[in-house]
Design a protein around this motif. Structure first.
Motif, PDB file in Angstrom:
ATOM      1  N   THR A  42       0.844  -1.187   0.000  1.00  0.00           N
ATOM      2  CA  THR A  42       0.000   0.000   0.000  1.00  0.00           C
ATOM      3  C   THR A  42       0.881   1.239   0.000  1.00  0.00           C
ATOM      4  O   THR A  42       1.693   1.436   0.892  1.00  0.00           O
ATOM      5  N   SER A  43       0.719   2.055  -1.027  1.00  0.00           N
ATOM      6  CA  SER A  43       1.457   3.311  -1.110  1.00  0.00           C
ATOM      7  C   SER A  43       0.456   4.459  -0.989  1.00  0.00           C
ATOM      8  O   SER A  43      -0.719   4.247  -0.705  1.00  0.00           O
ATOM      9  N   GLU A  44       0.908   5.675  -1.213  1.00  0.00           N
ATOM     10  CA  GLU A  44       0.048   6.834  -1.006  1.00  0.00           C
ATOM     11  C   GLU A  44      -1.192   6.819  -1.902  1.00  0.00           C
ATOM     12  O   GLU A  44      -2.285   7.161  -1.464  1.00  0.00           O
ATOM     13  N   LYS A  45      -1.016   6.431  -3.169  1.00  0.00           N
ATOM     14  CA  LYS A  45      -2.116   6.556  -4.120  1.00  0.00           C
ATOM     15  C   LYS A  45      -2.465   5.271  -4.840  1.00  0.00           C
ATOM     16  O   LYS A  45      -3.337   5.283  -5.723  1.00  0.00           O
ATOM     17  N   ALA A  46      -1.808   4.165  -4.517  1.00  0.00           N
ATOM     18  CA  ALA A  46      -2.098   2.902  -5.193  1.00  0.00           C
ATOM     19  C   ALA A  46      -1.680   1.740  -4.311  1.00  0.00           C
ATOM     20  O   ALA A  46      -0.730   1.845  -3.530  1.00  0.00           O
ATOM     21  N   SER A  47      -2.412   0.649  -4.449  1.00  0.00           N
ATOM     22  CA  SER A  47      -2.039  -0.611  -3.809  1.00  0.00           C
ATOM     23  C   SER A  47      -1.746  -1.615  -4.908  1.00  0.00           C
ATOM     24  O   SER A  47      -2.466  -1.695  -5.910  1.00  0.00           O
ATOM     25  N   PRO A  63      -1.766  -3.834 -10.058  1.00  0.00           N
ATOM     26  CA  PRO A  63      -2.712  -3.142  -9.159  1.00  0.00           C
ATOM     27  C   PRO A  63      -3.580  -4.137  -8.403  1.00  0.00           C
ATOM     28  O   PRO A  63      -3.982  -5.174  -8.950  1.00  0.00           O
ATOM     29  N   ALA A  64      -3.886  -3.808  -7.159  1.00  0.00           N
ATOM     30  CA  ALA A  64      -4.635  -4.715  -6.300  1.00  0.00           C
ATOM     31  C   ALA A  64      -6.028  -5.000  -6.863  1.00  0.00           C
ATOM     32  O   ALA A  64      -6.540  -6.104  -6.744  1.00  0.00           O
ATOM     33  N   GLU A  65      -6.631  -4.018  -7.510  1.00  0.00           N
ATOM     34  CA  GLU A  65      -7.993  -4.199  -8.006  1.00  0.00           C
ATOM     35  C   GLU A  65      -8.009  -5.011  -9.299  1.00  0.00           C
ATOM     36  O   GLU A  65      -9.052  -5.380  -9.776  1.00  0.00           O
TER      37      GLU A  65
END
Length: 381
Positions: free
Chosen positions: A37-42, A379-381
């Motif tokens: 998990t980063s600031e704007k994306a997982s 990306p996680a999604e």
């Protein structure tokens, strides 16, 4: 193409002012399926290939293979089978010395029509070697139609500061970078090719509107000068901006916006000192010389640069991604209207990040050495 196994990455992914550039990392062993998990994306890490030696550049062919350059002079063709690595046949001898060897690789913007693949490499000669731009085509894994388009001069036996990256702009002009080969004065000398960014037509011809075309002593291919050693370049096609990152000495790695005919100051102005601790210059600014939009002190050893244009990570669109060789991470950089705004440190401790690129499906891929790994951010999604 996923290889199961363990990767060593940092538990923290955010760069804060208190820890910027201090080289301290809080590393832990995590599996490749670990959610980051980063600031704007997982995202998760998908390891595409291991066992590389000194990889330098990468590009994707329409058939799905990835071409990866190895500094020693090999071009690897990596397919979907992680156990299968093929080598292209027919690349000429390289000047493998220190930082020199086979470097960047890029496809022509109209590769599907003309089949041209471009590389920069250190070409050997009687007096050493020099950074050279070349192109070739492929028949299967066989290199054909090889052409050396531009060999920089003078040749040198130095093993440092060869550059080099290649980018094309929206009009089809080609830009490639050269280092000053460890001789500081080269960067300010328009009569040689070192410490410069060069602009050419795709066949090696000199554009008639280059800035020094009418200068009687200058190399007519020069687009910008006053550079130390650029190993990262990326082009923003929307705003028509050419970005470059270059190595400082001890401190003073730079992120620059490159403009026609501009002087970027090395070694007259710098935010770094020499490796011995000696002062290179007392000046950090001077009239007629460009300022970086950001610099790193201490150095992170910038290498590889991506301007992200895909849609896989919507909150990262328009961000820059720079590799860090010495501090072994990726710097995600936000720039608005040419002004540096923010930076986030990703994947601290992942290895010496040599290059970052966007694949044909819009995923960010990362090339590291020590260990030599090709990986993808999913990306996680």
């Amino acid at each position: 193409m996923k290889t199961p196994g363990l990767l060593y990455i940092a538990a923290i992914a955010v760069l804060c002012p208190a820890c910027a550039g201090d080289g301290q990392q809080s590393d832990q062993q995590v599996t490749a399926d670990r959610l980051i998990t980063s600031e704007k994306a997982s995202f998760r890490i998908d390891t595409l290939r291991t066992g590389l030696e000194n990889p330098w550049g990468m590009v994707w062919l329409p058939d799905g293979r990835v071409l990866v350059t190895e500094r020693k002079g090999e071009i690897l063709a990596l397919g979907n089978d992680p156990g299968k690595t093929e080598k292209l046949k027919g690349f000429p001898e390289v000047y493998e010395r220190g930082q020199g060897g086979l470097m960047d690789i890029q496809l022509h913007p109209y590769y599907a029509k003309n089949g041209w693949i471009y590389v920069t490499y250190a070409r050997p000669g009687k007096e050493g070697g020099s950074t050279t731009l070349a192109r070739f085509r492929l028949t299967g894994n066989e290199i054909i139609d090889f052409e050396a388009l531009y060999q920089t001069t003078p040749l040198s036996t130095s093993g440092v500061h060869f550059g080099s990256r290649i980018v094309f702009d929206e009009a089809g002009y080609l830009y490639f970078s050269t280092g000053e080969r460890g001789i500081k004065a080269n960067a300010q000398d328009l009569t040689n090719d070192m410490g410069k960014i060069h602009r050419l037509h795709d066949d090696g011809r000199i554009p008639s509107d280059n800035p020094f075309i009418d200068h009687p002593a200058a190399k007519p291919s020069i687009w910008s000068y006053g550079h130390r050693n650029i190993q990262g370049m990326a082009y923003d096609p929307v705003n028509r901006i050419l970005y470059a990152t270059e190595h400082g000495p001890r401190g003073g790695d730079e992120l620059n916006i490159i403009e026609k005919g501009k002087n970027y100051g090395w070694p007259i102005i710098t935010y770094g000192i020499d490796y011995s601790g000696a002062i290179i210059s007392e000046l950090t600014t001077k009239e007629g010389m460009e300022q970086p939009i950001h610099y790193w002190t201490p150095s992170i050893a910038t290498c590889g640069l991506l301007y992200y244009t895909g849609n896989r990570y919507t909150d990262w669109q328009g961000n820059l991604f720079s590799g860090a060789l010495a501090q072994t991470h990726i710097a995600r950089i936000e720039v608005t209207n040419g002004i540096y705004k923010h930076e986030e440190r990703l994947l601290a401790g992942i290895g010496r990040v040599r290059h970052i690129a966007q694949d044909t499906d819009g995923f960010i891929t990362v090339l590291t050495e020590g260990p030599g790994i090709l990986l993808k951010l999913v990306p996680a999604e």
